[in-house]
Design an enzyme around this catalytic site. Structure first.
Site, PDB file in Angstrom:
ATOM      1  N   ALA A   1       0.851  -1.186   0.000  1.00  0.00           N
ATOM      2  CA  ALA A   1       0.000   0.000   0.000  1.00  0.00           C
ATOM      3  C   ALA A   1       0.892   1.243   0.000  1.00  0.00           C
ATOM      4  CB  ALA A   1      -0.879  -0.016   1.238  1.00  0.00           C
TER       5      ALA A   1
ATOM      6  N   GLY B   1       0.550  -5.159   0.817  1.00  0.00           N
ATOM      7  CA  GLY B   1      -0.558  -5.247  -0.132  1.00  0.00           C
ATOM      8  C   GLY B   1      -0.150  -5.904  -1.441  1.00  0.00           C
TER       9      GLY B   1
ATOM     10  N   GLU C   1      -0.431  -9.501  -0.711  1.00  0.00           N
ATOM     11  CA  GLU C   1      -1.857  -9.792  -0.480  1.00  0.00           C
ATOM     12  C   GLU C   1      -2.603  -9.878  -1.810  1.00  0.00           C
ATOM     13  OE1 GLU C   1      -2.150  -6.521   2.397  1.00  0.00           O
ATOM     14  OE2 GLU C   1      -3.016  -7.998   3.763  1.00  0.00           O
TER      15      GLU C   1
ATOM     16  N   GLU D   1       4.169  -5.278   7.377  1.00  0.00           N
ATOM     17  CA  GLU D   1       3.364  -4.194   7.967  1.00  0.00           C
ATOM     18  C   GLU D   1       3.700  -3.921   9.426  1.00  0.00           C
ATOM     19  OE1 GLU D   1       2.250  -6.466   5.909  1.00  0.00           O
ATOM     20  OE2 GLU D   1       0.753  -5.659   4.536  1.00  0.00           O
TER      21      GLU D   1
HETATM   22  N1  3HC Z   1       4.586   3.459  -0.056  1.00  0.00           N
HETATM   23  C1  3HC Z   1       5.062   4.660  -0.437  1.00  0.00           C
HETATM   24  N2  3HC Z   1       6.331   4.855  -0.861  1.00  0.00           N
HETATM   25  C2  3HC Z   1       7.139   3.791  -0.871  1.00  0.00           C
HETATM   26  C3  3HC Z   1       6.721   2.520  -0.486  1.00  0.00           C
HETATM   27  C4  3HC Z   1       5.369   2.364  -0.060  1.00  0.00           C
HETATM   28  N3  3HC Z   1       4.868   1.189   0.306  1.00  0.00           N
HETATM   29  N4  3HC Z   1       7.753   1.666  -0.604  1.00  0.00           N
HETATM   30  C5  3HC Z   1       8.779   2.385  -1.065  1.00  0.00           C
HETATM   31  N5  3HC Z   1       8.406   3.668  -1.226  1.00  0.00           N
HETATM   32  C6  3HC Z   1       9.215   4.764  -1.741  1.00  0.00           C
HETATM   33  C7  3HC Z   1      10.360   5.118  -0.803  1.00  0.00           C
HETATM   34  O1  3HC Z   1       9.942   6.050   0.156  1.00  0.00           O
HETATM   35  C8  3HC Z   1      11.373   5.708  -1.769  1.00  0.00           C
HETATM   36  O2  3HC Z   1      10.941   7.022  -2.060  1.00  0.00           O
HETATM   37  P1  3HC Z   1      12.032   8.162  -2.348  1.00  0.00           P
HETATM   38  O3  3HC Z   1      12.791   7.703  -3.547  1.00  0.00           O
HETATM   39  O4  3HC Z   1      11.190   9.360  -2.550  1.00  0.00           O
HETATM   40  O5  3HC Z   1      12.877   8.218  -1.121  1.00  0.00           O
HETATM   41  C9  3HC Z   1      11.167   4.874  -3.030  1.00  0.00           C
HETATM   42  O6  3HC Z   1       9.868   4.306  -2.919  1.00  0.00           O
HETATM   43  C10 3HC Z   1      12.179   3.758  -3.188  1.00  0.00           C
HETATM   44  O7  3HC Z   1      12.215   3.005  -1.977  1.00  0.00           O
HETATM   45  P2  3HC Z   1      13.586   2.526  -1.325  1.00  0.00           P
HETATM   46  O8  3HC Z   1      14.576   3.617  -1.357  1.00  0.00           O
HETATM   47  O9  3HC Z   1      13.234   1.945  -0.022  1.00  0.00           O
HETATM   48  O10 3HC Z   1      14.013   1.419  -2.380  1.00  0.00           O
HETATM   49  P3  3HC Z   1      14.728   0.033  -2.117  1.00  0.00           P
HETATM   50  O11 3HC Z   1      14.912  -0.581  -3.441  1.00  0.00           O
HETATM   51  O12 3HC Z   1      15.891   0.213  -1.219  1.00  0.00           O
HETATM   52  O13 3HC Z   1      13.665  -0.846  -1.291  1.00  0.00           O
HETATM   53  C11 3HC Z   1      11.518  -1.792  -0.832  1.00  0.00           C
HETATM   54  C12 3HC Z   1      12.466  -1.219  -1.895  1.00  0.00           C
HETATM   55  C13 3HC Z   1      12.085  -3.073  -0.240  1.00  0.00           C
HETATM   56  C14 3HC Z   1      10.198  -2.058  -1.512  1.00  0.00           C
HETATM   57  C15 3HC Z   1      11.361  -0.774   0.326  1.00  0.00           C
HETATM   58  O14 3HC Z   1      11.034   0.489  -0.240  1.00  0.00           O
HETATM   59  C16 3HC Z   1      10.287  -1.115   1.309  1.00  0.00           C
HETATM   60  O15 3HC Z   1      10.531  -1.881   2.212  1.00  0.00           O
HETATM   61  N6  3HC Z   1       9.088  -0.525   1.150  1.00  0.00           N
HETATM   62  C17 3HC Z   1       8.011  -0.681   2.076  1.00  0.00           C
HETATM   63  C18 3HC Z   1       7.360  -2.016   1.947  1.00  0.00           C
HETATM   64  C19 3HC Z   1       6.197  -2.132   2.891  1.00  0.00           C
HETATM   65  O16 3HC Z   1       6.294  -1.859   4.068  1.00  0.00           O
HETATM   66  N7  3HC Z   1       5.046  -2.559   2.363  1.00  0.00           N
HETATM   67  C20 3HC Z   1       3.872  -2.683   3.136  1.00  0.00           C
HETATM   68  C21 3HC Z   1       3.113  -1.409   3.078  1.00  0.00           C
HETATM   69  S1  3HC Z   1       1.729  -1.377   4.142  1.00  0.00           S
HETATM   70  C22 3HC Z   1       0.579  -2.319   3.347  1.00  0.00           C
HETATM   71  O17 3HC Z   1       0.813  -2.825   2.295  1.00  0.00           O
HETATM   72  C23 3HC Z   1      -0.730  -2.406   4.044  1.00  0.00           C
HETATM   73  C24 3HC Z   1      -1.611  -3.434   3.441  1.00  0.00           C
HETATM   74  O18 3HC Z   1      -1.574  -4.585   4.212  1.00  0.00           O
HETATM   75  C25 3HC Z   1      -3.013  -2.967   3.386  1.00  0.00           C
END
Ligand code: 3HC
Length: 705
Positions: A65, A103, A106, A126
């Site tokens: 998400a 997500g 999921e 998450e």
């Molecule tokens: N939402 C918004 N922005 C995100 C994002 C997300 N889920 N994941 C990454 N980004 C953004 C980062 O902030 C970064 O932005 P920037 O360039 O402006 O700084 C850009 O994308 C690139 O991210 P990284 O620098 O972290 O890139 P990496 O290649 O090092 O890592 C990744 C990639 C492993 C995907 C890492 O970004 C990450 O761990 N992201 C979060 C993953 C996460 O927590 N997902 C779950 C979200 S909550 C959810 O899904 C709820 C659901 O259950 C309903």
């Protein structure tokens, strides 16, 4: 909604291809969910479409998400992708490369088949941002991998490599090679193959693995994580949601998950952990640094000094796949260093976190050498010798002689003047500081120190090198203690002074553990050894009559109470046991020294203990920013989270400071300045932010590199 379409839909050979195109990582940002739903509806209505493939553009499937939208009162979606994917009358194949997280996974689990490239990673992280999966992950994952494995994955939030995910049953097929076009081709073939298979396999309909969990599994998990995840309500909610997967029908379980998710999204912990997530990305940005700066490629590295620090640093490069030459003039030190490295790896193998093959590969990348001449061809060198200026200078003079042109010359120091070291070389532009934290192969933080003559290329290359080996690189200017240790020093000073004034070590520890630290600072002192800085303190006292040192700590050391290793320090320890026991003997020693030194003792309340420790460091962080020795307040927070064990769900000292309020902190510091003198002099920047009603966490220096 974004102008450019973020989801494309094409029909190729009877297969509807849904392509998510929302760079950089295909988070489920505005328009993405609607785009997926519209594509599915189009394909459902098209008799030529027999099946679907869902794939991402660029570097990922779907990273989850869009976290940026969380906690901001998002509008409720009319429909959720999962509710359209799952009942789709035509099979949907998720084609995964890069990441399928949160997500993203999921959605993949709501598809009917999943194939992936070998380098793909999947997971439900998450909990690491203070929430739980909210798109059915807590209900579908246990149906696929069983409740026990699902609990492990959801609570650790770990990214599971595709081959392991296949073994677990999350992925149906891993293709050869990592090419995205090949993945698309394979997914199209797969979709054609399964187009007519009926019934369509839906995860929601599976229940075969749910019976694997008895209440014991949940009780054991609660017990296992209780200490480590204190203060994190997301963990308990995740356990409850997986319990619901076992005890409730699928749709009821989804409703329970949604309720438990809803309790967390706007919790204090989730706000703090989201802040930490973005702060850890922001720290990589260097203001004024050109985006496309040319940095030397680092394919080989040398580490000078085979002590504990040098060994840990060598391991962190070897772990990341880089060949390392470990150099030490002393054959005994070199041999001992290698033995220590081997033993560290062996412990990981024993614990099951590393395979024997992987250990052999990593250890094999570290080549011991005795002559500095032997490392001249390396692209970079990290000096990790004894923390004494003359020794460092001697090493750098030699490195200047032997290292090839263009090599990066890095010094691992926690406090010494980078300029003085750089100036013994004829190429100070190639020199930067890289301050590793102990143990260097484990700790995430790397502080990169910019000397006066360090070139932009060197600085950018050193920051990148840290990131390439999986660390978080944070910028610091050259000053005593740099940014991290300098900001932490006042905390240590107040800890010592409060004990002189009457707070007991167990009170200080109790307050900080209640705050969220895994271990209190006095118990930490006992682990590292109270004698660590004893010699330095004595030397300083001899050179500076005004330096008062730490008389109580020194007395403990002189009495042989050097910490855990001697069975006594601030606490008493039973042989072979690391549990600290309160020791009345220590109370007596504290009283004696206080009387000898004329320290007035009194009782402390817990809030004062907490505020004295943290306000002093907040004040120092403001001074560091004022002097341009760090870039942002949030960088300091990241340093504390990853270098000093600050509880993540509190965001960092500056983030936490905002929960108290800059004005309250300023007023208290001003009062302590009156009472205790110079060390509490309020920072001008702190006064400014307090008076303007601004946020501590948004403070920045005006550095431009
Ligand atoms: N939402 C918004 N922005 C995100 C994002 C997300 N889920 N994941 C990454 N980004 C953004 C980062 O902030 C970064 O932005 P920037 O360039 O402006 O700084 C850009 O994308 C690139 O991210 P990284 O620098 O972290 O890139 P990496 O290649 O090092 O890592 C990744 C990639 C492993 C995907 C890492 O970004 C990450 O761990 N992201 C979060 C993953 C996460 O927590 N997902 C779950 C979200 S909550 C959810 O899904 C709820 C659901 O259950 C309903």
């Amino acid at each position: 909604m974004s102008e450019k379409p973020v989801v494309h839909f094409d029909v190729t050979d009877g297969i509807g291809v849904i392509t998510i195109d929302y760079p950089p990582v295909n988070a489920l940002g505005p328009g993405v969910a609607d785009g997926i739903i519209e594509s599915l509806e189009k394909g459902e209505a098209d008799p030529n479409v027999k099946a679907f493939v869902m794939i991402g553009t660029g570097r990922s499937f779907i990273a989850g998400a869009d976290i940026r939208g969380f906690g901001k009162g998002r509008p409720k979606p009319k429909k959720r992708t999962y509710d359209v994917l799952d009942p789709c009358s035509k099979p949907v194949v998720a084609a995964i490369h890069g990441y399928a997280l949160g997500g993203g996974l999921e959605n993949a689990l709501a598809c009917h088949y999943r194939i992936a490239v070998p380098s793909a990673k999947v997971g439900l992280p998450e909990v690491l941002i203070g929430i739980i999966p909210g798109g059915g992950g807590t209900q579908r994952l246990p149906r696929v991998v069983g409740p026990k494995a699902a609990l492990d994955l959801i609570i650790s939030g770990r990214h599971v490599p595709a081959p392991e995910a296949k073994d677990l049953g999350i992925i149906d097929e891993v293709i050869d090679g990592d090419d995205r076009d090949a993945l698309l081709a394979a997914a199209l073939d797969y979709a054609k193959k399964v187009a007519d298979v009926r019934p369509i396999p839906r995860v929601r309909d599976r229940s075969d693995r749910l019976s694997e969990a008895t209440q014991d599994v949940f009780d054991a998990k609660r017990k296992e994580v209780a200490r480590k995840t204190r203060g994190q309500p997301a963990v308990e909610n995740a356990i409850k949601a997986v319990e619901a997967a076992v005890s409730e029908p699928f749709d009821d379980g989804i409703a329970t998950e949604r309720r438990l998710f809803g309790e967390l999204e706007t919790s204090d912990e989730a706000f703090a952990m989201r802040y930490a997530f973005f702060a850890e990305r922001e720290i990589a940005r260097l203001p004024g640094m050109p985006k496309k700066i040319e940095t030397p490629e680092i394919n080989s590295i040398a580490v000078v000094g085979a002590g504990t620090m040098g060994g840990g640093i060598a391991m962190s490069f070897a772990d990341a796949g880089l060949p390392v030459k470990l150099v030490d003039a002393s054959p005994e030190v070199l041999e001992k260093g290698l033995e220590r490295i081997k033993a560290n790896y062996a412990t990981s193998v024993k614990r099951g976190s590393l395979s024997q093959d992987e250990m052999d590969d990593r250890f094999g990348r570290i080549k011991p050498v005795q002559q500095m001449e032997d490392i001249g061809d390396c692209d970079a060198v990290v000096e990790a010798v004894f923390e004494r200026m003359p020794v460092k200078k001697e090493v750098f003079a030699k490195l200047d002689e032997v290292m090839k042109d263009g090599a990066l010359l890095l010094t691992n120091t926690s406090a010494l003047d980078i300029d003085e070291i750089a100036n013994v070389t004829k190429r100070p532009d190639a020199v930067a500081g890289t301050h590793y934290f102990v143990p260097a192969n484990v700790m995430k933080l790397l502080e990169v120190v910019n000397g006066t003559k360090t070139s932009r290329e060197t600085l950018a290359a050193a920051m990148k090198l840290g990131r390439d080996i999986g660390k978080i690189s944070g910028y610091a200017g050259n000053c005593d203690g740099f940014a991290a240790n300098r900001s932490r020093a006042p905390f240590n000073i107040e800890q010592g002074l409060m004990i002189e004034e009457g707070a007991l070590p167990e009170q200080v520890d109790k307050v900080m553990v209640a705050f969220g630290y895994p271990v209190g600072p006095c118990a930490v002192n006992d682990m590292s050894g109270l004698d660590v800085s004893y010699d330095t303190r004595k030397r300083r006292a001899a050179a500076d009559p005004k330096y008062r040192g730490l008389p109580i700590t020194d007395r403990l050391v002189e009495l042989g109470r050097k910490g855990q290793k001697t069975g006594a320090g601030w606490y008493r320890y039973e042989p072979g046991d690391r549990t600290p026991h309160v020791d009345p003997e220590v109370h007596k020693i504290i009283k004696e020294v206080a009387e000898e030194q004329g320290f007035e003792q009194r009782e402390f309340d817990d809030t004062e203990v907490l505020h004295r420790l943290l306000f002093s460091s907040i004040n120092e962080i403001c001074k560091i920013l004022e002097e341009g020795k760090a870039i942002r307040a949030s960088d300091a927070d990241v340093m504390w989270l990853n270098g000093f064990g600050f509880p993540r769900y509190r965001g960092g000292p500056m983030y936490w400071g905002d929960t108290v309020g800059a004005m309250e902190i300023y007023n208290q510091i001003a009062a302590w300045h009156q009472r205790y003198g110079e060390r509490w002099k309020p920072s001008a920047l702190l006064r400014e932010v307090a008076k303007s009603g601004g946020k501590l966490r948004e403070l920045k220096s005006d550095i431009s590199l």
